[in-house]
Scaffold this active site. Structure first.
Site, PDB file in Angstrom:
ATOM      1  N   ARG A  47      29.813  47.471  39.880  1.00 16.59           N
ATOM      2  CA  ARG A  47      29.959  48.398  39.019  1.00 16.59           C
ATOM      3  C   ARG A  47      29.258  48.146  37.645  1.00 16.59           C
ATOM      4  NH1 ARG A  47      33.574  51.237  37.341  1.00 16.59           N
ATOM      5  NH2 ARG A  47      32.732  53.313  37.842  1.00 16.59           N
ATOM      6  N   CYS A  51      21.136  35.412  40.599  1.00 13.04           N
ATOM      7  CA  CYS A  51      19.891  35.165  40.111  1.00 13.04           C
ATOM      8  C   CYS A  51      19.251  36.734  39.732  1.00 13.04           C
ATOM      9  CB  CYS A  51      18.864  34.454  41.117  1.00 13.04           C
ATOM     10  SG  CYS A  51      19.548  32.837  41.569  1.00 13.04           S
ATOM     11  N   GLU A  52      19.794  37.316  38.829  1.00 11.56           N
ATOM     12  CA  GLU A  52      19.226  38.500  38.325  1.00 11.56           C
ATOM     13  C   GLU A  52      20.075  38.607  37.137  1.00 11.56           C
ATOM     14  OE1 GLU A  52      18.979  42.194  40.405  1.00 11.56           O
ATOM     15  OE2 GLU A  52      19.215  41.465  42.375  1.00 11.56           O
ATOM     16  N   TYR A  67      36.284  51.188  44.313  1.00 12.47           N
ATOM     17  CA  TYR A  67      34.773  50.987  44.213  1.00 12.47           C
ATOM     18  C   TYR A  67      34.556  49.367  43.815  1.00 12.47           C
ATOM     19  CZ  TYR A  67      34.993  55.797  44.638  1.00 12.47           C
ATOM     20  OH  TYR A  67      35.643  57.286  44.941  1.00 12.47           O
ATOM     21  N   PRO A 110      41.809  62.554  45.906  1.00 12.91           N
ATOM     22  CA  PRO A 110      41.630  61.514  44.819  1.00 12.91           C
ATOM     23  C   PRO A 110      41.360  60.137  45.328  1.00 12.91           C
ATOM     24  CG  PRO A 110      43.960  61.867  45.283  1.00 12.91           C
ATOM     25  CD  PRO A 110      43.272  62.857  46.089  1.00 12.91           C
ATOM     26  N   GLY A 111      40.441  59.345  44.769  1.00 15.45           N
ATOM     27  CA  GLY A 111      40.194  57.957  45.298  1.00 15.45           C
ATOM     28  C   GLY A 111      40.724  57.067  44.182  1.00 15.45           C
ATOM     29  N   ARG A 112      39.591  57.141  43.148  1.00 18.80           N
ATOM     30  CA  ARG A 112      40.012  56.299  41.943  1.00 18.80           C
ATOM     31  C   ARG A 112      41.213  56.205  41.233  1.00 18.80           C
ATOM     32  NH1 ARG A 112      35.105  54.769  38.911  1.00 18.80           N
ATOM     33  NH2 ARG A 112      34.289  56.634  39.944  1.00 18.80           N
TER      34      ARG A 112
HETATM   35  N1  LLP Z   1      35.980  63.428  47.738  1.00 18.65           N
HETATM   36  C1  LLP Z   1      34.331  63.401  47.864  1.00 18.65           C
HETATM   37  C2  LLP Z   1      33.749  64.318  48.679  1.00 18.65           C
HETATM   38  C3  LLP Z   1      33.636  62.413  47.363  1.00 18.65           C
HETATM   39  O1  LLP Z   1      32.320  62.344  47.293  1.00 18.65           O
HETATM   40  C4  LLP Z   1      34.487  61.394  46.568  1.00 18.65           C
HETATM   41  C5  LLP Z   1      33.634  60.242  45.633  1.00 18.65           C
HETATM   42  C6  LLP Z   1      35.794  61.378  46.192  1.00 18.65           C
HETATM   43  C7  LLP Z   1      36.451  62.732  47.106  1.00 18.65           C
HETATM   44  C8  LLP Z   1      36.504  60.525  45.509  1.00 18.65           C
HETATM   45  O2  LLP Z   1      36.251  60.740  44.133  1.00 18.65           O
HETATM   46  P1  LLP Z   1      37.297  60.246  43.180  1.00 18.65           P
HETATM   47  O3  LLP Z   1      38.539  60.740  43.004  1.00 18.65           O
HETATM   48  O4  LLP Z   1      37.421  58.467  43.563  1.00 18.65           O
HETATM   49  O5  LLP Z   1      36.272  59.986  41.969  1.00 18.65           O
HETATM   50  N2  LLP Z   1      30.929  54.299  43.450  1.00 18.65           N
HETATM   51  C9  LLP Z   1      31.132  55.010  42.315  1.00 18.65           C
HETATM   52  C10 LLP Z   1      32.030  56.431  43.073  1.00 18.65           C
HETATM   53  C11 LLP Z   1      31.433  57.297  43.719  1.00 18.65           C
HETATM   54  C12 LLP Z   1      32.170  58.399  44.076  1.00 18.65           C
HETATM   55  C13 LLP Z   1      31.414  59.094  45.292  1.00 18.65           C
HETATM   56  N3  LLP Z   1      32.497  60.041  45.847  1.00 18.65           N
HETATM   57  C14 LLP Z   1      31.874  54.165  41.329  1.00 18.65           C
HETATM   58  O6  LLP Z   1      32.062  53.090  41.280  1.00 18.65           O
HETATM   59  O7  LLP Z   1      32.012  54.715  40.199  1.00 18.65           O
END
Ligand code: LLP
Length: 427
Positions: A312, A344-345, A373, A274-276
């Site tokens: 985003r 400027c966009e 992100y 998990p990231g987000r």
């Molecule tokens: N594992 C892999 C292999 C991934 O490519 C990603 C995210 C994650 C885990 C984590 O995913 P999450 O749990 O955060 O959904 N910049 C975009 C999100 C790009 C995500 C790319 N990969 C945004 O701002 O929504």
């Protein structure tokens, strides 16, 4: 749940710290993270996974600030990294190699060498060409590299087409239908030891159905591979769990965990990336109003934060709920306005027709769900300095990444004298 709330005086606070105090000391724009929310999200996820043999490998790409990583490392988190830079950060934060998985379609030979030296838990391999390089690098180091193939289950999921990674038209993974053959090839390689299967279908996924479909396919593959004699010890289910933005609810963690239990069972070691989920709602971007600009049709609020600080909305049309940091009285009227940045966009827009109290220059506006992100995708576009980051814990705060000076921003540039102008004007 998060730890940003209005106090009795109607001032928006991060835990016990009023956001205006941070704005005064650090300036704006600035990202503010609540340590309590980071911890809470990690623990709530851990609780949802109760009974499973799990490793939470936090996906660094969402927010790789070392202070965020150290906090998560102290809770026992592992790491999902996609570059040598992320691997270095994870190790520096105290996350041991045995809790690190290395993902990504384009690992370089150098990065693979670093990961072999760090004795990581698993390489999530995206192609045979990459597997061959890993094999060679591991053999040269007299080691064997643990690998999983990232399989592409051809499932469509994710909050936006740019972050949907699980369908067959993307660059990600190897087709699941071909994977048995690839595992058989991997087994023949002296520098490779097959340890698992990996899947990641996208990001900001709010519906459990595509997860179920993908996990079911992976469970079936695990059975086939075991029947083929592979020792599949680890199933890495990736990240992608959707979180609440504004009024939209997130994916209930119990529902997600049940999908994992139902499809993959309790026996295999499971890695989650998990990231987000961990950092999204733990952060806000705080900005100041520079100018009001009104004409008969629109009311623009020009902020000192811009698309270079939080990309985003421009990139994905994402919604980050804006809040007036000083809460208006209950009867104050709301005025629709466009919250825009100075870049400027015409795409430099955070929100259109947002209902906000009447704002004036100097007022603070904070955008929610900016912990993931956000800062990590910031740039210096328009020669604006990289946005700083602050972490709050209780009633204290610290600058965990400061705003660079002009000199620092310029310091990587090296003058180069082009040939003298010959003033030849012929076309
Ligand atoms: N594992 C892999 C292999 C991934 O490519 C990603 C995210 C994650 C885990 C984590 O995913 P999450 O749990 O955060 O959904 N910049 C975009 C999100 C790009 C995500 C790319 N990969 C945004 O701002 O929504």
């Amino acid at each position: 749940m998060h730890h940003f709330h209005y106090d009795q005086a109607g001032i928006l606070c991060a835990e016990g710290v009023p956001l205006p105090d941070i704005a005064r000391e650090v300036g704006t724009p600035v990202y503010v993270y609540a340590a309590a929310t980071l911890r809470r999200h990690y623990r709530v996820f851990q609780d949802a996974l109760d009974g499973l043999d799990s490793l939470i490998a936090y996906s660094l790409k969402a927010n790789p600030n070392l202070s965020v990583l150290r906090l998560l490392a102290d809770l026992g988190a592992g790491a999902d990294v996609v570059s040598g830079g992320e691997l270095d950060r994870a190790l520096r934060a105290g996350i041991p190699g045995e809790r690190i998985v290395f993902s990504g379609v384009g690992k370089t030979e150098g990065e693979i060498g670093e990961a072999v030296a760090a004795d990581i838990l698993q390489f999530n391999v995206e192609s045979v060409a990459e597997l061959e390089v890993i094999n060679r690098v591991a053999c040269e180091a007299n080691r064997s590299a643990p690998i999983a193939f990232r399989v592409n289950p051809d499932v469509t999921a994710g909050g936006h087409e740019k972050i949907a990674t699980g369908h067959r038209h993307t660059k990600f993974g190897v087709p699941i239908a071909r994977s048995r053959e690839l595992y058989a090839r991997a087994r023949e390689m002296p520098g490779i030891v097959v340890t698992g299967i990996d899947v990641h279908i996208g990001s900001q996924i709010l519906d459990v159905a595509p997860f179920r479909t993908a996990f079911r396919a992976v469970a079936e593959l695990a059975g086939d591979l075991r029947a083929d004699g592979h020792d599949i010890r680890i199933i890495d289910v990736g990240g992608g769990i959707g979180v609440p933005y504004g009024d939209q609810p997130g994916l209930p963690l119990g529902t997600y965990a049940d999908a994992v239990r139902d499809t993959l069972g309790m026996e295999t070691r499971l890695v989650f990336e998990p990231g987000r989920l961990i950092v999204g709602n733990a952060g806000m971007l705080v900005s100041s109003v520079l100018y009001m600009k009104e004409d008969s049709e629109r009311r623009f609020v020009i902020l000192d934060a811009a698309m270079n600080d939080l990309l985003r909305p421009t990139l994905y049309g994402a919604h980050h709920q804006p809040f007036a940091v000083t809460k208006p009285g209950a009867r104050a009227s709301q005025h629709p306005c466009d919250l825009v940045g100075p870049v400027c966009e015409s795409g430099d827009v955070f929100a259109e027709d947002a209902l906000m109290p009447l704002l004036a220059p100097g007022d603070l506006v904070a955008f929610s769900t900016a912990g993931a992100y956000g800062a990590v995708m910031a740039s210096e576009y328009n020669s604006r300095p990289l946005v700083p980051e602050v972490m709050v814990s209780g009633d204290r705060f610290g600058i965990i990444r400061r705003r660079p000076t002009r000199e620092e921003s310029l310091s990587l540039e090296v003058p180069f004298d082009a040939e003298p102008d010959t003033a030849d004007c012929s076309p």
